[in-house]
Design an enzyme around this catalytic site. Structure first.
Site, PDB file in Angstrom:
ATOM      1  N   SER A 142       0.847  -1.194   0.000  1.00  0.00           N
ATOM      2  CA  SER A 142       0.000   0.000   0.000  1.00  0.00           C
ATOM      3  C   SER A 142       0.878   1.238   0.000  1.00  0.00           C
ATOM      4  CB  SER A 142      -0.879  -0.007   1.262  1.00  0.00           C
ATOM      5  OG  SER A 142      -1.516   1.237   1.469  1.00  0.00           O
ATOM      6  N   TYR A 155      -4.115  -0.904   9.800  1.00  0.00           N
ATOM      7  CA  TYR A 155      -3.875  -1.059   8.371  1.00  0.00           C
ATOM      8  C   TYR A 155      -2.460  -0.598   8.013  1.00  0.00           C
ATOM      9  CZ  TYR A 155      -4.795  -0.969   3.339  1.00  0.00           C
ATOM     10  OH  TYR A 155      -4.744  -1.209   1.978  1.00  0.00           O
TER      11      TYR A 155
END
Length: 250
Positions: A142, A155
């Site tokens: 990410s 996350y």
């Protein structure tokens, strides 16, 4: 044969029923791979896309919030399609809250799916690959593998962990014929970003920072996935490839 051809390869893609996983699965199929889609819900659209590309398809129902299914996933793939050459650890979840209020339950849920299961599925796949001449493992990282973000502590931690894990596994397995790399998507139109896209000010701010001027479409991830799955990437190990519309260049 083109170095980008995946003819005769078998790929497992987790979380392939929608979004990024579906885009990756379709791209791999178009490059010649047979596809196993792993997830909790029936991947009907993904199945249709893979079969339209003329490739074999198999779905495995599994809850990746636990490592319990990982051995079954590998064995069922080998038994059904005859091998396992490519693993794409795409499945992931997100929980949003201010760090000061973030709960242990939301921390554990995200870390279990995004990091713990990704590791143990990689381990199970590598045990097969190391005995059978090698393979390719692609983790989905990410932008938050590079940046901190806001309101997504578990996350960010999980995707930072994925970046480190990618490098560690590459160090251990590169000389044994298993390539481990990661793709770091930027801001894509998926279920995980729906809340951001519906927030008018956040959506505007994000778009203003993306040089490409748009959110990514899941199909935009396909080329990177095919490359890292193919012979063209045989000497690529431990890299984290941003596919972000230029976000990190800004």
């Amino acid at each position: 044969m083109s170095p980008f051809s995946l003819e005769g390869k078998v790929a497992v893609v987790t979380g392939a029923n929608t979004g990024l996983g579906q885009g990756v699965a379709e791209a791999l199929a178009k490059a010649g791979a047979d596809v196993v889609a792993v997830g909790r819900t029936p991947p009907a659209d993904t199945e249709a896309a893979v079969k339209a590309a003329g490739r074999r398809f198999h779905a495995i129902s599994a809850d990746l919030g636990s490592i319990e299914p990982v051995g079954r996933i590998v064995q069922e793939t080998v038994d059904t399609l005859g091998g396992l050459d490519i693993l794409v650890n795409n499945a992931g979840i997100i929980r949003r809250a201010d760090a000061i209020e973030f709960t242990e339950a939301d921390w554990d849920a995200v870390m279990d799916v995004n990091l713990k299961t990704a590791f143990f599925l990689s381990q199970a796949a590598a045990k097969h690959m190391l005995k059978n001449g090698g393979g390719k493992i692609i983790n989905i990282a990410s932008m938050l593998s590079f940046q901190g973000g806001i309101r997504v502590p578990s996350y960010t931690a999980s995707k930072s962990g994925i970046a480190g894990l990618t490098k560690l596994l590459a160090n251990e397995w590169a000389a044994k014929g298993v390539n481990v790399n990661a793709i770091a998507p930027g801001y894509f139109e998926t279920n995980n970003t729906e809340a951001l896209r519906k927030d008018e000010s956040r959506n505007r701010d994000i778009l203003a920072r993306i040089p490409a001027g748009r959110w990514g479409d899941p199909s935009d991830l396909g080329g990177a996935a095919v490359f890292l799955s193919s012979r063209a990437a045989d000497y690529v190990h431990g890299t984290i490839l941003p596919v972000d519309g230029g976000w990190l260049a800004r």
